[in-house]
Design a protein around this motif. Structure first.
Motif, PDB file in Angstrom:
ATOM      1  N   GLY A  94     -14.367 -90.477  54.447  1.00  7.13           N
ATOM      2  CA  GLY A  94     -14.390 -89.079  53.885  1.00  7.13           C
ATOM      3  C   GLY A  94     -13.832 -89.105  52.502  1.00  7.13           C
ATOM      4  O   GLY A  94     -14.067 -90.182  51.690  1.00  7.13           O
ATOM      5  N   ALA A  95     -12.938 -88.244  52.161  1.00  4.22           N
ATOM      6  CA  ALA A  95     -12.280 -88.233  51.030  1.00  4.22           C
ATOM      7  C   ALA A  95     -11.193 -89.064  50.887  1.00  4.22           C
ATOM      8  O   ALA A  95     -10.546 -89.304  49.669  1.00  4.22           O
ATOM      9  CB  ALA A  95     -11.823 -86.763  50.928  1.00  4.22           C
TER      10      ALA A  95
ATOM     11  N   THR B 187      -8.300 -82.645  51.049  1.00  8.70           N
ATOM     12  CA  THR B 187      -9.416 -82.974  50.421  1.00  8.70           C
ATOM     13  C   THR B 187      -9.945 -81.939  49.330  1.00  8.70           C
ATOM     14  O   THR B 187     -10.234 -82.692  48.382  1.00  8.70           O
ATOM     15  CB  THR B 187     -10.363 -82.746  51.828  1.00  8.70           C
ATOM     16  OG1 THR B 187      -9.875 -83.647  52.892  1.00  8.70           O
ATOM     17  CG2 THR B 187     -11.927 -82.857  51.269  1.00  8.70           C
TER      18      THR B 187
ATOM     19  N   GLY C 118     -19.391 -77.333  50.776  1.00  7.41           N
ATOM     20  CA  GLY C 118     -19.166 -78.847  50.719  1.00  7.41           C
ATOM     21  C   GLY C 118     -20.769 -79.503  51.034  1.00  7.41           C
ATOM     22  O   GLY C 118     -21.752 -78.835  50.854  1.00  7.41           O
ATOM     23  N   SER C 119     -20.595 -80.845  51.127  1.00  8.12           N
ATOM     24  CA  SER C 119     -22.120 -81.624  51.311  1.00  8.12           C
ATOM     25  C   SER C 119     -22.711 -81.145  52.611  1.00  8.12           C
ATOM     26  O   SER C 119     -23.888 -81.269  52.625  1.00  8.12           O
ATOM     27  CB  SER C 119     -21.921 -83.080  51.440  1.00  8.12           C
ATOM     28  OG  SER C 119     -21.001 -83.500  52.511  1.00  8.12           O
TER      29      SER C 119
ATOM     30  N   LYS D 108     -16.911 -86.864  64.015  1.00  7.45           N
ATOM     31  CA  LYS D 108     -17.406 -87.735  62.824  1.00  7.45           C
ATOM     32  C   LYS D 108     -16.548 -88.492  62.406  1.00  7.45           C
ATOM     33  O   LYS D 108     -15.322 -88.312  62.330  1.00  7.45           O
ATOM     34  CB  LYS D 108     -18.204 -86.669  61.950  1.00  7.45           C
ATOM     35  CG  LYS D 108     -17.060 -85.686  61.009  1.00  7.45           C
ATOM     36  CD  LYS D 108     -16.280 -86.106  60.276  1.00  7.45           C
ATOM     37  CE  LYS D 108     -15.416 -85.187  59.504  1.00  7.45           C
ATOM     38  NZ  LYS D 108     -14.299 -85.659  59.081  1.00  7.45           N
TER      39      LYS D 108
ATOM     40  N   TYR E 150     -17.750 -88.360  48.426  1.00  4.13           N
ATOM     41  CA  TYR E 150     -17.764 -87.711  47.044  1.00  4.13           C
ATOM     42  C   TYR E 150     -19.270 -87.875  46.348  1.00  4.13           C
ATOM     43  O   TYR E 150     -19.716 -86.963  46.160  1.00  4.13           O
ATOM     44  CB  TYR E 150     -16.823 -88.561  46.128  1.00  4.13           C
ATOM     45  CG  TYR E 150     -15.196 -88.133  46.623  1.00  4.13           C
ATOM     46  CD1 TYR E 150     -14.742 -89.286  47.246  1.00  4.13           C
ATOM     47  CD2 TYR E 150     -14.744 -87.177  46.503  1.00  4.13           C
ATOM     48  CE1 TYR E 150     -13.357 -89.031  47.905  1.00  4.13           C
ATOM     49  CE2 TYR E 150     -13.302 -87.128  46.554  1.00  4.13           C
ATOM     50  CZ  TYR E 150     -12.754 -87.824  47.414  1.00  4.13           C
ATOM     51  OH  TYR E 150     -11.448 -87.949  47.749  1.00  4.13           O
TER      52      TYR E 150
ATOM     53  N   PHE F 127     -16.528 -90.482  58.720  1.00  5.11           N
ATOM     54  CA  PHE F 127     -17.274 -90.510  57.407  1.00  5.11           C
ATOM     55  C   PHE F 127     -17.088 -91.919  56.841  1.00  5.11           C
ATOM     56  O   PHE F 127     -16.040 -92.114  56.141  1.00  5.11           O
ATOM     57  CB  PHE F 127     -16.992 -89.232  56.460  1.00  5.11           C
ATOM     58  CG  PHE F 127     -17.975 -89.117  55.360  1.00  5.11           C
ATOM     59  CD1 PHE F 127     -17.974 -88.086  54.744  1.00  5.11           C
ATOM     60  CD2 PHE F 127     -18.875 -90.377  54.786  1.00  5.11           C
ATOM     61  CE1 PHE F 127     -18.902 -87.936  53.694  1.00  5.11           C
ATOM     62  CE2 PHE F 127     -19.505 -90.073  53.682  1.00  5.11           C
ATOM     63  CZ  PHE F 127     -19.474 -88.675  53.160  1.00  5.11           C
TER      64      PHE F 127
ATOM     65  N   PHE G 278     -22.062 -82.748  55.642  1.00  9.86           N
ATOM     66  CA  PHE G 278     -22.405 -83.885  56.257  1.00  9.86           C
ATOM     67  C   PHE G 278     -21.635 -83.599  57.513  1.00  9.86           C
ATOM     68  O   PHE G 278     -22.391 -84.216  58.601  1.00  9.86           O
ATOM     69  CB  PHE G 278     -21.495 -85.215  55.543  1.00  9.86           C
ATOM     70  CG  PHE G 278     -20.110 -85.132  55.759  1.00  9.86           C
ATOM     71  CD1 PHE G 278     -19.299 -84.307  55.098  1.00  9.86           C
ATOM     72  CD2 PHE G 278     -19.455 -85.896  56.946  1.00  9.86           C
ATOM     73  CE1 PHE G 278     -17.830 -84.343  55.278  1.00  9.86           C
ATOM     74  CE2 PHE G 278     -18.118 -85.846  57.054  1.00  9.86           C
ATOM     75  CZ  PHE G 278     -17.193 -85.019  56.202  1.00  9.86           C
TER      76      PHE G 278
ATOM     77  N   VAL H 205     -21.747 -88.048  48.249  1.00  6.54           N
ATOM     78  CA  VAL H 205     -23.040 -87.180  48.852  1.00  6.54           C
ATOM     79  C   VAL H 205     -22.921 -85.777  48.452  1.00  6.54           C
ATOM     80  O   VAL H 205     -23.697 -84.957  48.707  1.00  6.54           O
ATOM     81  CB  VAL H 205     -22.313 -87.445  50.465  1.00  6.54           C
ATOM     82  CG1 VAL H 205     -21.013 -86.540  50.727  1.00  6.54           C
ATOM     83  CG2 VAL H 205     -23.349 -86.885  51.259  1.00  6.54           C
TER      84      VAL H 205
HETATM   85  C1  LIG Z   1     -15.358 -85.556  49.759  1.00  2.00           C
HETATM   86  C2  LIG Z   1     -16.450 -85.301  50.702  1.00  2.00           C
HETATM   87  O1  LIG Z   1     -17.412 -85.939  50.253  1.00  2.00           O
HETATM   88  C3  LIG Z   1     -15.926 -85.710  52.007  1.00  2.00           C
HETATM   89  C4  LIG Z   1     -14.938 -84.924  52.713  1.00  2.00           C
HETATM   90  O2  LIG Z   1     -14.743 -85.714  53.902  1.00  2.00           O
HETATM   91  P1  LIG Z   1     -13.210 -85.496  54.920  1.00  2.00           P
HETATM   92  O3  LIG Z   1     -13.163 -84.093  55.004  1.00  2.00           O
HETATM   93  O4  LIG Z   1     -12.432 -86.293  54.272  1.00  2.00           O
HETATM   94  O5  LIG Z   1     -13.681 -86.195  56.371  1.00  2.00           O
HETATM   95  C5  LIG Z   1     -16.698 -83.679  50.560  1.00  2.00           C
HETATM   96  C6  LIG Z   1     -18.004 -83.373  51.318  1.00  2.00           C
HETATM   97  O6  LIG Z   1     -18.785 -84.147  51.405  1.00  2.00           O
HETATM   98  O7  LIG Z   1     -18.033 -82.016  51.415  1.00  2.00           O
END
Ligand SMILES: C[C@@](O)(CCOP(=O)(O)O)CC(=O)O
Ligand SMILES: Nc1ncnc2c1ncn2[C@@H]1O[C@H](COP(=O)(O)OP(=O)(O)OP(=O)(O)O)[C@@H](O)[C@H]1O
Length: 431
Positions: A379-380, A264, A194-195, A7, A14, A9, A197, A16
């Motif tokens: 993502g984060a 994260t 977590g979310s 994935k 955040y 993101f 996603f 989400v």
């Molecule tokens: C910060 C957050 O919204 C996304 C984390 O994305 P990543 O692990 O950095 O790809 C945490 C979540 O959605 O569980």
């Protein structure tokens, strides 16, 4: 043989975490694979052996007493929380009565991990290459494409297929079952909710995603009862949203790996602290950020429609984009600028290094190049990755104009398919 995508993101990090907001996640061509083999005869126990031949010590075996699956232990004393939780949740859900001896073989595409100290092995057809590492998986640097989510989804699917006669991963009910079981297993393995996603993208592909109520999973993890898990997996509306959404023709995702880490969980706790400390201000920032996130989704959907209704005009816009004229894609450009503006505000006001200065410099430079619609920290955020939306024809120039920078563009692209069945003949040389 089953596979699930990695994935990127792109928008909604955040936000989400709060079910009132949605996120845009792109599924990638880098995939995790799981092959299941069930032996004819089984002993007095059920045995599940998960092999990951690309990594040293890549074998986790479990002897399961079906009357007490909660006592399952790994037989070599090794730990892989994502493998163990997937097996634990599956057997709590299925409560099979017949012993089986199951071997699952896992593979991951090259871009999930650093290829340092590894040897490529290519199939006789030349179509598939996997990298074999001399180190155990927990010592191999990863690129943050969501390998754990992909692993849990394809392992869940492979195990489920061992207990079903006419297993069809395309069946909607089966797909929902896979998603729900994998979400519970992934949360259990991570020890936090977590979310989800990444598990949703690994299951459904490129999506606009809205999360489930964490209490749904919490309750089952706390009770640990089969009937609660079956009720949650098969008879509960999780109220998630996972609407298909993908990039318009000719617009590609460029994932950049940067040697640098980001924690994260630390970033998330800083942002949630800020939300508590500055409720009005943080709501104002999140409201603006969400509107730009959703404007990005809408602008990509409009381009998708435009490319179908006026293909020739769309092709001309793409061509002039490669030469530096971004006017045909101004909504996408301005949405990404808005997203970055508010991610930057969140960085400065929460103290979480979401888009640190070095990333701002890199993204601003990339934004100035012909064919680049924009870029974000995925993502984060943090120091370890960037992702750009680029016209396909401009990619060689972008790679050339950034080769002096500390970014490695990953050899992957969007592949919007979620979990799917693979033709095992393409992998026979590796099994
Ligand atoms: C910060 C957050 O919204 C996304 C984390 O994305 P990543 O692990 O950095 O790809 C945490 C979540 O959605 O569980
Ligand atoms: N090919 C594999 N075989 C066995 N276990 C794997 C494999 N790939 C990943 N895992 C498991 O997933 C863990 C990595 O998951 P982790 O959540 O730390 O990172 P990620 O999901 O790859 O990336 P990110 O969460 O940053 O997007 C590994 O330590 C291992 O336990």
């Amino acid at each position: 043989m089953f596979s699930a995508p990695g994935k990127a993101f792109v928008a909604g990090g955040y936000l989400v975490l709060d079910p009132q907001y949605k996120a845009f996640v792109i599924a990638l061509s880098s995939r995790m694979y799981a092959h299941a083999h069930v032996d004819k005869e089984a002993g007095e126990y059920t045995e599940v052996c998960v092999k990951s031949p690309q990594f040293a010590e890549g074998e986790w075996c479990y002897k399961i007493d079906l009357s007490r699956p909660d006592l399952t232990q790994e037989t070599h004393g090794r730990h892989n929380p994502f493998v163990k939780s997937t097996i634990d949740i599956l057997f709590l859900y299925l409560t099979p009565e017949q012993n089986k001896r199951i071997t699952i073989t896992i593979f991951s595409d090259p871009e999930y991990h650093s290829q340092k100290d590894s040897i490529p092995k290519t199939s006789k057809t030349g179509l598939k290459t996997f990298y074999y590492h001399s180190q155990p998986i927990y010592k191999v640097a990863k690129t943050g494409l969501g390998s754990s989510a992909g692993l849990v989804v394809c392992l869940t699917t492979a195990l489920l297929s061992c207990f079903s006669d006419n297993f069809d991963v395309k069946n909607e009910i089966t797909l929902t079952r896979i998603h729900n079981l994998a979400q519970v297993a992934h949360c259990h393995a991570q020890g936090k909710i977590g979310s989800g996603f990444d598990v949703a993208a690994a299951t459904f592909g490129s999506i606009v995603y809205r999360r489930f109520d964490p209490q749904l999973v919490n309750r089952v993890l706390e009770s640990g009862r089969n009937e609660d898990l079956v009720q949650l997996v098969d008879n509960t509306d999780w109220k998630i949203q996972h609407t298909k959404c993908c990039l318009p023709p000719g617009i590609k995702l460029l994932m950049g790996d940067i040697v640098g880490g980001s924690e994260t969980p630390k970033l998330v706790s800083k942002v949630l602290e800020w939300r508590k400390k500055e409720p009005e201000r943080s709501l104002e920032v999140w409201t603006q950020l969400n509107s730009y996130n959703m404007r990005l989704v809408e602008s990509l959907e409009k381009l998708q429609d435009f490319s179908k209704s006026q293909p020739e005009t769309y092709k001309l816009s793409l061509r002039s984009l490669v030469e530096g004229n971004k006017s045909g894609f101004s909504d996408v450009v301005s949405s990404i600028q808005g997203i970055r503006q508010y991610m930057k505000i969140m960085t400065l006001e929460s103290g979480a290094e979401i888009e640190p200065y070095q990333q701002t410099e890199l993204l601003d430079y990339c934004m100035s190049l012909n064919g680049v619609l924009g870029g974000v920290v995925p993502g984060a955020g943090g120091y370890d990755a960037v992702c750009l939306l680029v016209a396909q024809g401009a990619i060689p120039e972008v790679v050339e104009r950034t080769k002096h920078l500390s970014v490695t563009w990953l050899n992957l692209h969007e592949q919007e398919t979620g979990i799917c069945e693979e033709d095992v003949s393409s992998f026979i040389d590796f099994l």
